[in-house]
Design an enzyme around this catalytic site. Structure first.
Site, PDB file in Angstrom:
ATOM      1  N   TYR A  65      51.572  31.806 109.033  1.00  0.00           N
ATOM      2  CA  TYR A  65      50.259  32.040 108.439  1.00  0.00           C
ATOM      3  C   TYR A  65      50.395  32.304 106.949  1.00  0.00           C
ATOM      4  CZ  TYR A  65      45.787  34.114 107.399  1.00  0.00           C
ATOM      5  OH  TYR A  65      44.565  34.379 106.844  1.00  0.00           O
ATOM      6  N   TRP A 104      48.064  31.855 102.835  1.00  0.00           N
ATOM      7  CA  TRP A 104      46.766  31.744 102.188  1.00  0.00           C
ATOM      8  C   TRP A 104      46.607  30.450 101.423  1.00  0.00           C
ATOM      9  CZ3 TRP A 104      48.592  37.082 101.509  1.00  0.00           C
ATOM     10  CH2 TRP A 104      48.006  37.932 102.447  1.00  0.00           C
TER      11      TRP A 104
END
Length: 760
Positions: A95, A97
């Site tokens: 994960y 951004w």
């Protein structure tokens, strides 16, 4: 450009509000923290997985190796994991951004490789919005409903409430906000003189700019304020009974809770005052004000990154239902006005795809899957530390696999995951950790093999403008040569695929520009079927961008208008087809931390949980000087730091009681860790609460006070606890802390420097 180097960034000619962080973007390729070469931890090079305990040690040395050597080591670790344990032993969700390019999106490139190898353990949801994106499909049928157009808000809204959001900051620090459309709309709203109200423990930049009335509840107590507003409207006969009867399910069950028939506690404004600190008289007047005026509630995501975070958005949906304004022009609620210019009208653009990641394996899978295939996004520490553990999650059971390989590309969990010290312990568990990134984040420093990736300026790519509005396409042209030995993400994973014997399947024989042309031409073909004529690729590439028109229909979009006009013809995707004020499905899960209706639960830590040792509550807001942890390694951080430490906002009353003055270096301590921060005395934060902005890089160092994060990462302090069994979202603003004056020499910040190196 001068001499082959970037010396600055100019705003896009159509930008409504150029970002204050543009210069930081220009500095990124030359950051002192840049990963310059393929690197391997010295002890991993010598002892392999047996050296795992040394991961993250500030004295651990790194060895520069050739790309060929680094790729061979990485490929061996990948191959061995699949051969010996199977795909369920690979945590490759990585994960992060966002990489804005459609080709060199680091996460997508990695996922494509691992799926070709046989798959990996996936994740669901995001650290940004896990709680709301789980609860809202139950309530209104979608996790992030399309917001009413700003044009409609300006024309029809008589009140705008910024509840737990700060769009001036968070719309600036985003990936796809090249136009920053929100700024023009905020100016228009201010010029019109529409009254705005900010509900937040912090007086936000948005509230300051708009001149908003400031209502400041204690962190995590918003559902109590909302419940008391519902109580007041019900008690005074001001609820919209016709709306509740026609468009909602479960008002009777929710009302039993509100009036105290369920638990013996009436949710009066006086009750909420004791919890929230907001005077009962203000709660009453606020309830009547929004009932008497067409009101748009703009609710943020920070408000759900807190203990029991599902409840704020659910209770607000209930309040808006009681008001009966959902589906009316300028009324109701929106969950994304604060993000990527949400509420900007949707253009007539076609969709543009990125490199596919959901591809079938081309390599035989020989080991059986063990554990669940998809985990909650914020389960990484728990899963690494407790393989085989089974937990409740959204009505199901999830079992953590036993991970032997962690791969992370383009993200920094050591900035976004709670209880960072625990995450550091968790990262010592797998056999191998491989990180691909552009700079030496704490995540890279907790790896074994580090592969240097290019910034967006060092390769070609293509992307779209606007997450919600899709205003156009941008040609991301290479501006400079790759710095040092960095490579584009696509090239890195293509080379890894070559070492693994699957290069043809990975590249499909396409170069970078082949893929970029394909993405554009596929979108162009789709546009033609929609009646949207687009120039050929070469014309587009030469100009550098393409903007799309917006129809009057989209400018006048009203959220839930079709549902309001005919709920039978346009039902919501919920159990009843209506707004669920009570959910039999959730009630059937029998969770003690998320009932069948919205509820106020006291946060595990916060103002109400203050102790003598930890008397203050932490809030971790977004910084205006970076995008999460991105840009923290550039000079933009110096606009806000004190002696290169993250600032801690503290009310003057709390500072005086501790002998702290403006600019002092302070120790901020919780039950989980401690950080250094520079004191900023301000009335913009209420007494009993402090703010440490999220995203400072984690820099743990041994001191006389034990291990201290000397840069000031807010998550070092935060409780790693799921929001509830339903969403298992992450917390960001749930911690009790104490602030004290730091005495003695101040340890040096080292996280922006190159790590210790050696030659073997």
């Amino acid at each position: 450009m001068k001499g082959g180097r970037i010396v600055g960034c100019k705003p896009f000619e159509h930008d409504y509000q150029p970002s204050v962080n543009l210069q930081g973007i220009a500095e990124m390729p030359y950051s002192t923290a840049r990963i310059r070469y393929p690197m391997v931890r010295e002890s991993y090079l010598k002892n392999g997985p047996a050296s795992r305990a040394a991961r993250g040690d500030e004295n651990e040395k790194w060895v520069r190796v050739s790309w060929d050597k680094a790729l061979e080591l990485a490929a061996k670790a990948i191959r061995d994991t699949y051969d010996n344990y199977g795909p369920s032993a690979v945590y490759g969700s990585s994960y992060g951004w966002m990489s804005t390019g459609k080709l060199n999106a680091a996460i997508t490139c990695q996922h494509r490789l691992l799926n070709l190898m046989g798959g990996f353990v996936g994740r669901r949801n995001s650290y940004s919005s896990a709680a709301v994106n789980t609860i809202f499909p139950y309530v209104v049928g979608t996790g992030d409903p399309r917001s009413t157009s700003w044009d409609v808000v300006i024309k029809h809204s008589e009140r705008v409430v910024f509840w737990g959001c700060d769009p001036v900051v968070t719309n600036d620090i985003d990936w796809y906000t090249t136009l920053h459309n929100y700024a023009g709309y905020l100016r228009a709203l201010k010029k019109k003189g529409t009254k705005t109200i900010s509900v937040n423990p912090v007086e936000t930049d948005t509230a300051e700019y708009m001149g908003s009335e400031w209502i400041h509840p204690n962190p995590g107590t918003d559902p109590a304020v909302m419940a008391a507003m519902i109580y007041e409207l019900d008690a005074t006969g001001k609820i919209d009974k016709a709306f509740l009867d026609k468009y909602t399910y479960g008002w009777a069950e929710l009302r039993r809770y509100i009036v105290g028939e369920e638990d013996g506690v009436k949710k009066t404004p006086e009750w909420a005052e004791k919890i929230s600190g907001v005077p009962a008289s203000k709660i009453r007047s606020f309830a009547h004000e929004v009932q008497e005026h067409r009101t748009m509630f703009m609710i943020g995501w920070g408000i759900q990154r807190i203990d029991f975070g599902e409840q704020s958005h659910w209770m607000l949906a209930a309040l808006c239902s009681v008001l009966g304004q959902i589906g009316l022009p300028g009324g109701g609620l929106g969950t994304n006005y604060h993000y990527s210019s949400g509420g900007s009208p949707l253009s007539e653009a076609p969709f543009m795809a990125q490199i596919p990641s959901s591809v079938k394996p081309v390599r035989p899978v020989t080991k059986p899957w063990k554990g669940s295939k998809v985990l909650p996004v914020a389960a990484v520490s728990d899963a690494l530390l407790h393989p085989g553990k089974t937990v409740d999650y959204d009505g199901k059971k999830v079992t953590f696999p036993d991970f032997h390989l962690v791969m992370w590309a383009g993200g920094n969990p050591f900035a976004h995951h709670p209880d960072t010290n625990q995450l550091a312990r968790a990262f010592k568990k797998p056999d191998t950790v491989i990180v691909t990134d552009i700079v030496w984040t704490a995540t890279a420093r907790h790896a074994d093999i580090v592969l240097p990736a290019c910034t967006a300026f060092e390769h070609n790519d293509i992307t779209n403008i606007g997450t919600y509005s899709n205003d156009g396409f941008i040609a991301m042209k290479q501006a400079i040569e790759p710095q040092w030995e960095a490579k584009p993400d696509y090239d890195i994973f293509s080379a890894l695929a070559d070492k693994l014997g699957i290069k043809q399947a990975y590249t499909e024989g396409r170069s970078q520009m082949d893929w970029i042309r394909k993405f554009y031409n596929d979108a162009r073909q789709m546009g033609a079927t929609l009646g949207q004529k687009m120039p050929d690729f070469d014309t587009f590439w030469k100009k550098g961008y393409l903007l799309f028109p917006v129809s009057e229909e989209n400018r006048n979009y009203v959220s839930f208008a079709d549902f309001r006009a005919d709920p039978k013809a346009h039902p919501l995707s919920t159990e009843s087809g209506k707004i669920q004020l009570f959910s039999p499905k959730i009630a059937g899960y029998h969770y003690n931390d998320c009932l069948g209706h919205p509820t106020y639960f006291q946060p595990t830590e916060g103002v109400a949980a203050a102790t003598k040792e930890f008397p203050l509550a932490l809030m971790a807001c977004k910084s205006r000087y970076r995008m999460h942890s991105q840009l923290d390694c550039t000079a933009t951080r110096l606009r806000g730091t004190i002696e290169d430490r993250e600032p801690v906002w503290i009310n003057p009353k709390d500072a005086k009681a501790r002998g702290i003055q403006n600019g002092d270096i302070c120790l901020v301590k919780s039950r989980r860790g401690q950080i250094l921060a520079g004191a900023v005395l301000t009335d913009r934060i209420i007494p009993g609460v402090i703010v440490v902005h999220h995203g400072g890089w984690f820099n743990p160092r041994q001191t006389a006070h034990g291990v201290v994060d000397v840069r000031g990462n807010s998550n070092t302090l935060v409780l790693d606890k799921p929001t509830s069994k339903l969403a298992r979202g992450n917390l960001a603003s749930t911690a009790n802390v104490e602030v004290s004056l730091w005495k003695g020499a101040v340890p040096e910040v080292t996280v922006y420097d190159q790590p210790p190196r050696t030659i073997v």
